[in-house]
Design a protein around this motif. Structure first.
Motif, mmCIF file in Angstrom:
data_model
loop_
_atom_site.group_PDB
_atom_site.id
_atom_site.type_symbol
_atom_site.label_atom_id
_atom_site.label_comp_id
_atom_site.label_asym_id
_atom_site.label_seq_id
_atom_site.Cartn_x
_atom_site.Cartn_y
_atom_site.Cartn_z
ATOM 1 N N ALA A 1 64.312 39.626 85.744
ATOM 2 C CA ALA A 1 63.732 38.680 86.715
ATOM 3 C C ALA A 1 63.037 37.590 85.892
ATOM 4 O O ALA A 1 63.024 36.406 86.155
ATOM 5 C CB ALA A 1 63.064 39.445 87.638
ATOM 6 N N HIS A 2 62.259 37.818 84.838
ATOM 7 C CA HIS A 2 61.260 37.075 84.154
ATOM 8 C C HIS A 2 62.312 36.125 83.371
ATOM 9 O O HIS A 2 61.855 35.071 83.169
ATOM 10 C CB HIS A 2 60.539 38.137 83.121
ATOM 11 N N GLU A 3 63.257 36.528 82.787
ATOM 12 C CA GLU A 3 64.285 35.928 82.011
ATOM 13 C C GLU A 3 65.137 34.905 82.928
ATOM 14 O O GLU A 3 65.062 33.668 82.638
ATOM 15 C CB GLU A 3 65.221 36.521 81.140
ATOM 16 N N LEU A 4 65.210 35.365 84.070
ATOM 17 C CA LEU A 4 65.781 34.470 85.009
ATOM 18 C C LEU A 4 64.899 33.156 85.474
ATOM 19 O O LEU A 4 65.229 32.072 85.664
ATOM 20 C CB LEU A 4 66.293 34.947 86.285
ATOM 21 N N GLY A 5 63.629 33.522 85.288
ATOM 22 C CA GLY A 5 62.689 32.630 85.656
ATOM 23 C C GLY A 5 62.602 31.254 84.457
ATOM 24 O O GLY A 5 62.484 30.403 84.697
ATOM 25 N N HIS A 6 62.678 32.111 83.242
ATOM 26 C CA HIS A 6 62.758 30.958 82.199
ATOM 27 C C HIS A 6 63.862 30.302 82.222
ATOM 28 O O HIS A 6 63.993 28.914 81.765
ATOM 29 C CB HIS A 6 62.712 32.019 80.834
ATOM 30 N N TYR A 7 65.116 30.941 82.697
ATOM 31 C CA TYR A 7 66.232 30.283 82.758
ATOM 32 C C TYR A 7 66.301 29.143 83.706
ATOM 33 O O TYR A 7 66.652 28.057 83.198
ATOM 34 C CB TYR A 7 67.359 31.169 83.240
ATOM 35 N N LEU A 8 65.567 29.215 84.944
ATOM 36 C CA LEU A 8 65.567 28.333 85.811
ATOM 37 C C LEU A 8 64.380 27.266 85.627
ATOM 38 O O LEU A 8 64.535 26.246 86.051
ATOM 39 C CB LEU A 8 65.343 29.124 87.187
ATOM 40 N N LEU A 9 63.381 27.749 85.176
ATOM 41 C CA LEU A 9 61.976 27.132 85.078
ATOM 42 C C LEU A 9 61.976 26.253 83.665
ATOM 43 O O LEU A 9 61.016 25.175 83.693
ATOM 44 C CB LEU A 9 60.798 27.655 85.396
ATOM 45 N N HIS A 10 62.436 26.820 82.705
ATOM 46 C CA HIS A 10 62.058 26.325 81.237
ATOM 47 C C HIS A 10 63.483 25.855 80.360
ATOM 48 O O HIS A 10 63.456 26.238 79.201
ATOM 49 C CB HIS A 10 61.265 27.261 80.413
ATOM 50 N N LYS A 11 64.102 25.168 80.912
ATOM 51 C CA LYS A 11 65.209 24.555 80.294
ATOM 52 C C LYS A 11 64.936 23.456 79.300
ATOM 53 O O LYS A 11 64.202 22.590 80.183
ATOM 54 C CB LYS A 11 66.309 24.301 81.150
ATOM 55 N N LYS A 12 65.176 23.354 78.356
ATOM 56 C CA LYS A 12 64.904 22.216 77.484
ATOM 57 C C LYS A 12 65.980 21.701 76.425
ATOM 58 O O LYS A 12 66.544 22.684 75.968
ATOM 59 C CB LYS A 12 63.625 22.685 76.519
ATOM 60 N N ASP A 13 66.121 20.393 76.220
ATOM 61 C CA ASP A 13 67.126 20.008 75.693
ATOM 62 C C ASP A 13 67.002 20.404 74.340
ATOM 63 O O ASP A 13 65.695 20.565 73.624
ATOM 64 C CB ASP A 13 66.783 18.312 75.664
ATOM 65 N N GLY A 14 68.045 20.886 73.493
ATOM 66 C CA GLY A 14 67.947 21.328 72.128
ATOM 67 C C GLY A 14 67.520 22.673 71.915
ATOM 68 O O GLY A 14 67.672 23.160 70.823
ATOM 69 N N ILE A 15 67.067 23.409 72.974
ATOM 70 C CA ILE A 15 66.689 25.008 72.913
ATOM 71 C C ILE A 15 67.761 25.629 73.199
ATOM 72 O O ILE A 15 68.224 25.451 74.404
ATOM 73 C CB ILE A 15 65.414 25.137 73.436
ATOM 74 N N LYS A 16 68.449 26.558 72.265
ATOM 75 C CA LYS A 16 69.728 27.185 72.739
ATOM 76 C C LYS A 16 69.493 28.643 73.369
ATOM 77 O O LYS A 16 70.187 29.038 73.792
ATOM 78 C CB LYS A 16 70.503 27.358 71.518
ATOM 79 N N PHE A 17 68.199 29.294 72.766
ATOM 80 C CA PHE A 17 67.744 30.639 73.145
ATOM 81 C C PHE A 17 66.367 30.649 72.978
ATOM 82 O O PHE A 17 65.766 30.012 72.397
ATOM 83 C CB PHE A 17 68.770 31.560 72.395
ATOM 84 N N ARG A 18 66.141 31.763 73.495
ATOM 85 C CA ARG A 18 64.474 32.160 73.454
ATOM 86 C C ARG A 18 64.730 33.759 73.401
ATOM 87 O O ARG A 18 65.273 34.322 74.330
ATOM 88 C CB ARG A 18 63.746 31.760 74.332
ATOM 89 N N LEU A 19 63.564 34.248 72.434
ATOM 90 C CA LEU A 19 63.440 35.650 72.128
ATOM 91 C C LEU A 19 62.230 35.885 72.935
ATOM 92 O O LEU A 19 60.949 35.215 72.718
ATOM 93 C CB LEU A 19 63.358 35.996 70.595
ATOM 94 N N ASP A 20 62.015 37.068 73.707
ATOM 95 C CA ASP A 20 60.959 37.264 74.412
ATOM 96 C C ASP A 20 60.463 38.713 74.208
ATOM 97 O O ASP A 20 60.969 39.832 74.359
ATOM 98 C CB ASP A 20 61.304 37.253 76.028
ATOM 99 N N ASP A 21 59.144 38.617 73.818
ATOM 100 C CA ASP A 21 58.623 39.901 73.335
ATOM 101 C C ASP A 21 57.299 40.363 74.120
ATOM 102 O O ASP A 21 56.454 40.754 74.002
ATOM 103 C CB ASP A 21 58.061 40.329 71.887
ATOM 104 N N PHE A 22 57.433 39.199 75.203
ATOM 105 C CA PHE A 22 56.110 39.375 76.206
ATOM 106 C C PHE A 22 56.004 40.767 76.888
ATOM 107 O O PHE A 22 56.893 41.204 77.393
ATOM 108 C CB PHE A 22 56.395 38.112 77.412
ATOM 109 N N ASP A 23 54.704 41.123 76.959
ATOM 110 C CA ASP A 23 54.493 42.489 77.626
ATOM 111 C C ASP A 23 53.590 42.098 78.906
ATOM 112 O O ASP A 23 52.572 41.441 78.550
ATOM 113 C CB ASP A 23 53.476 43.279 76.840
#
Ligand SMILES: [Zn+2]
Length: 175
Positions: free
Chosen positions: A87-109
């Protein structure tokens, strides 16, 4: 944890409502993987042997190559963690799209209060709103009062997620 101002909270609420309408999401009939798929996001479970602290990887759609957005979840996360992380990654997908960024690695706790990133707080807030709908939570709070363990089990999330969700709701009421 970073704080979200009222207008950003409202924006996130309206994105969550859009998701509900688009996916006809009704808890608990539909699981979060189905919800991701309905949004066009593929979900896979992976090991990240080279990056043991990584819990998830989000790959944004690449329009040139017609790649679909994809979320990879760490295979051995406990179920509640896996649901929240997705659900958290879906949040990044919907809220934090940025031009030129292809992926993000998440180690957030999310239990780590020292993490002050605004984007992480926003993704957590989105995840809590999706997994723990306000009306449903208010009903359960009337029945079970402050028995956070029972409520957490009902929603399939950790106790901390419920505690944070209640804290956000109480803050909103005083505004
Ligand atoms: Zn994150």
């Amino acid at each position: 944890m970073a704080w979200l101002d009222d207008s950003r909270q409202k924006e996130i609420h309206s994105i969550v409502e859009d998701v509900r309408i688009k996916t006809a999401f009704s808890y608990p009939e539909k699981n979060i993987v189905d919800l991701a798929n309905d949004l066009g996001v593929s979900v896979f479970e992976e090991d990240f042997p080279l990056h043991p602290s990584v819990n998830a990887m989000l790959v944004y759609a690449d329009e040139k190559n017609n790649n679909l957005p994809t979320i990879y979840l760490k295979k051995d996360l406990p179920d509640t963690r896996k649901r929240f992380t997705l659900a958290h990654e879906l949040g990044h997908y919907l809220l934090h799209k940025k031009d030129g960024i292809k992926f993000r690695l998440d180690d957030f706790d999310y239990s780590d209060e020292s993490n002050n990133s605004l984007e992480e707080t926003e993704a957590n807030y989105f995840a809590a709103c999706i997994l723990v709908p306000e009306l449903e939570l208010r009903k359960l709070l009337r029945f079970f009062e402050d028995d956070v363990n029972v409520i957490a089990e009902y929603f399939g999330v950790s106790k901390e997620v419920i505690q944070n969700r209640i804290a956000w709701l109480q803050t909103n009421q005083t505004n």
